[in-house]
Design a protein around this motif. Sequence first.
Motif, PDB file in Angstrom:
ATOM      1  N   ASN A 132       1.237  -2.934  -9.980  1.00  0.00           N
ATOM      2  CA  ASN A 132       0.434  -3.100  -8.771  1.00  0.00           C
ATOM      3  C   ASN A 132      -1.047  -2.937  -9.133  1.00  0.00           C
ATOM      4  O   ASN A 132      -1.378  -2.798 -10.315  1.00  0.00           O
ATOM      5  N   VAL A 133      -1.897  -2.962  -8.134  1.00  0.00           N
ATOM      6  CA  VAL A 133      -3.341  -2.862  -8.400  1.00  0.00           C
ATOM      7  C   VAL A 133      -3.677  -1.529  -9.073  1.00  0.00           C
ATOM      8  O   VAL A 133      -4.468  -1.472 -10.024  1.00  0.00           O
ATOM      9  N   ASN A 167      -0.064  -0.290   1.322  1.00  0.00           N
ATOM     10  CA  ASN A 167      -1.519  -0.475   1.245  1.00  0.00           C
ATOM     11  C   ASN A 167      -2.004  -1.321   2.403  1.00  0.00           C
ATOM     12  O   ASN A 167      -1.213  -2.037   3.019  1.00  0.00           O
ATOM     13  N   ARG A 211      -6.623  -9.116  -4.775  1.00  0.00           N
ATOM     14  CA  ARG A 211      -6.087  -8.573  -3.526  1.00  0.00           C
ATOM     15  C   ARG A 211      -6.924  -9.029  -2.338  1.00  0.00           C
ATOM     16  O   ARG A 211      -8.072  -9.413  -2.502  1.00  0.00           O
ATOM     17  N   TYR A 233      -3.770  -3.751   1.898  1.00  0.00           N
ATOM     18  CA  TYR A 233      -4.053  -5.042   1.276  1.00  0.00           C
ATOM     19  C   TYR A 233      -2.781  -5.639   0.671  1.00  0.00           C
ATOM     20  O   TYR A 233      -1.819  -4.930   0.380  1.00  0.00           O
ATOM     21  N   HIS A 234      -2.815  -6.946   0.525  1.00  0.00           N
ATOM     22  CA  HIS A 234      -1.803  -7.673  -0.249  1.00  0.00           C
ATOM     23  C   HIS A 234      -2.374  -7.889  -1.641  1.00  0.00           C
ATOM     24  O   HIS A 234      -3.570  -8.065  -1.792  1.00  0.00           O
ATOM     25  N   TYR A 235      -1.541  -7.875  -2.656  1.00  0.00           N
ATOM     26  CA  TYR A 235      -2.045  -8.272  -3.980  1.00  0.00           C
ATOM     27  C   TYR A 235      -1.169  -9.361  -4.564  1.00  0.00           C
ATOM     28  O   TYR A 235       0.008  -9.470  -4.243  1.00  0.00           O
ATOM     29  N   GLU A 236      -1.796 -10.177  -5.414  1.00  0.00           N
ATOM     30  CA  GLU A 236      -1.084 -11.255  -6.075  1.00  0.00           C
ATOM     31  C   GLU A 236      -0.410 -10.674  -7.308  1.00  0.00           C
ATOM     32  O   GLU A 236      -1.018 -10.527  -8.362  1.00  0.00           O
ATOM     33  N   HIS A 263      -9.932  -6.430 -10.241  1.00  0.00           N
ATOM     34  CA  HIS A 263      -8.785  -6.196  -9.355  1.00  0.00           C
ATOM     35  C   HIS A 263      -9.081  -6.571  -7.900  1.00  0.00           C
ATOM     36  O   HIS A 263      -8.163  -6.835  -7.138  1.00  0.00           O
TER      37      HIS A 263
END
Lengths: 405, 405
Positions: A128-129, A39, A62, A41-44, A58
């Motif tokens: 994940n997201v 992606n 991210r 983006y990074h997500y927490e 969401h």
Amino acid sequence: MRKPRIVVLGAGYGGLMTVTRLQKQLGTNEAEVILINKNDYHYETTWLHEASAGTLHHDRVRYDVKDVVNTSKVNFLQTTVDDIKVEEKKVITSQGEVEFDYLVIALGAESETFGIQGLHEHAFMISNVNSARQIREHIELQFATYKNEEVPKDERLTIVVGGAGFTGIEFLGELGNRVPELCKEYDIDRSKVRIVCVEAAPMILPGFDPELVKYARATLEKKGVEFHIGTPLKEAKAGSVLIAKSEDEVEEIKAGTIVWAAGVRGNRVIEKAGIENMRARVKINRDLRVPGHDNIFIIGDCSLMINEETERPYPPTAQIAMQQGEVCARNIAALLHGKDDLEEFTPDIKGTVCSLGENDAIGVVYGKKLTGTKASFMKKVVDNRALYMVGGPSLVFKKGKFKFF
Amino acid sequence: MRKPRIVVLGAGYGGLMTVTRLQKQLGTNEAEVILINKNDYHYETTWLHEASAGTLHHDRVRYDVKDVVNTSKVNFLQTTVDDIKVEEKKVITSQGEVEFDYLVIALGAESETFGIQGLHEHAFMISNVNSARQIREHIELQFATYKNEEVPKDERLTIVVGGAGFTGIEFLGELGNRVPELCKEYDIDRSKVRIVCVEAAPMILPGFDPELVKYARATLEKKGVEFHIGTPLKEAKAGSVLIAKSEDEVEEIKAGTIVWAAGVRGNRVIEKAGIENMRARVKINRDLRVPGHDNIFIIGDCSLMINEETERPYPPTAQIAMQQGEVCARNIAALLHGKDDLEEFTPDIKGTVCSLGENDAIGVVYGKKLTGTKASFMKKVVDNRALYMVGGPSLVFKKGKFKFF
């Protein structure tokens, strides 16, 4: 002369930490750095239980990779990693091959179903997201549908969570807060909704302090969570789970939503690459390199390190992944600078806080036990610290959690 | 001596108008008034397309019956009407029988599927708050699921709307605005989404001015709506519709969402009660009473009145239902006061405005054609006026639409 090329796989906690440190420590002429991520983006990962329950949007969990990566120093490639040719020093992606001199594998974890039948088809995973918002929307549609069917099916409103480990408990805490909101939104009596936790182990939150575990269980039960502990989930079906009440007794629980939050494993790419592993996790050297491969580092959930005190592996946590990222960056810089004695990694566990929903948590921080709003405050400090480490104060300002009380 | 009892069935536009006028016109000693409604709230049927698309929250389209009904003068009974025993002067509800001296049937419309196969099972209808929010959540889950399946199915993102009448067109207008938001929310390329309108009649918005119809179609096409006009929907299946492109040619359109917005009929209770009807609508006398039943009034979508100019029935609209409610209340008061010459009802059509989404509409108001923001402004005036008529300024303040430009 060609610059040495460092390829980092994954923009999770470990990968981003490595890249943001490398871009500080290396001059542009010293090396070429390529970050590859699925992606943009990074997500927490540690916040996904909130996005899944619908208690945090969401987009709050991210941020764009380009917000923290200096693209004049790092090439960002958005693509999927399909395989790694270790001997040929190549990464195979959906968009072609990428050669490397140094490789950092920080691909993160996947869900482990332990071969339990039907989980893959009928259970959601907090991965994940994409999966988090699907869970959120699935639950919401169950509530909406309940009020619009000729004969309302109460089982629609049952949510089964498999697993009472960290993720399972944190998700249950959020559900405990979210369900009353959903009931209000869809004109449903709270008593119609069941939140059921099924756990094979004889206790919840294994490894946590017993007093804190007791607090957590009591808190969640007060929010309406039913626990089936020491009860393996045998099978997931369309609309129900089978749980083993005893050796011969199987009970079926009908449920509109099944979420599996009981296990993680490393990334399948590790297995495909033929690196020696245990459930796709690799027992790495203390300098974070793969035994026999001096140019390949593995950090985060795909790495396996033994805690010598307990003789058990360290858990796959964001805290450790980030610390590994820092050491990994320093070790790569050392190699580039021609040094041979790499730094050995030792986790520095500052504490562990498990959320029980907005405004409640349990935790041990610097050896001190905490519950309630104090623990909840510390949880937010931990969450904000992760942002700070990667993106500095501006990222904390943008994505941080400030609703402390 | 027992007070005469007036029973009003339904808290829609017609029923609420009747009750709010009766509570003003009658003294507490003159009559007992009972209002029966399935929900404890009224909803704006003409706003449901917005709640269905997700452009307006469903709580914005409803308000508590008790906000507008004076419970010291009117008994409110929340229950479902199952049958009416016309000769015995009794209403059969889920909670028992209610006797009446005067009855007002204002039960509203139901969807008419014209016997098209599969619609009942596979299509959503924009019928009430429950169905509207189910449509909203269903669409949202399709978008969320698309991003989390191993092989994304583009057809999930296709929304088929059956019907290009008033409701169909207004819903399409909202979808045109909502889809880009959903694409942003779920990281989906707009070009993957199809909004398809299928209409059997040779034009959209039959009865509307051709110039305005042209404007409406062009506007919606610009928002990405595909029209299949003169194309009957033959069958709805799980995940697709069959449409008749010509006499021998049937085309299948795969679609994750099918919404049927093409027809209404009166309430089934009318048929059950044995009152002479056409699709559960009753051709009433000019004083709004049922021929042969001097104590029973029918207003709103269950009533049928012929427009003598066009020799066609008046359409089932909120405007007419509310005007009928006012006359109905006056006629009941007259009967109670011993008068025989009841008022005859003639609709006073001030205008018709069809929304094409936030900030755009077409309409004819006091004989003047309007498009764009002017028409959109008038639409909001119409919506606010309905609130004002039933609940006065405080209801307009609470639920009105003020975002004019």
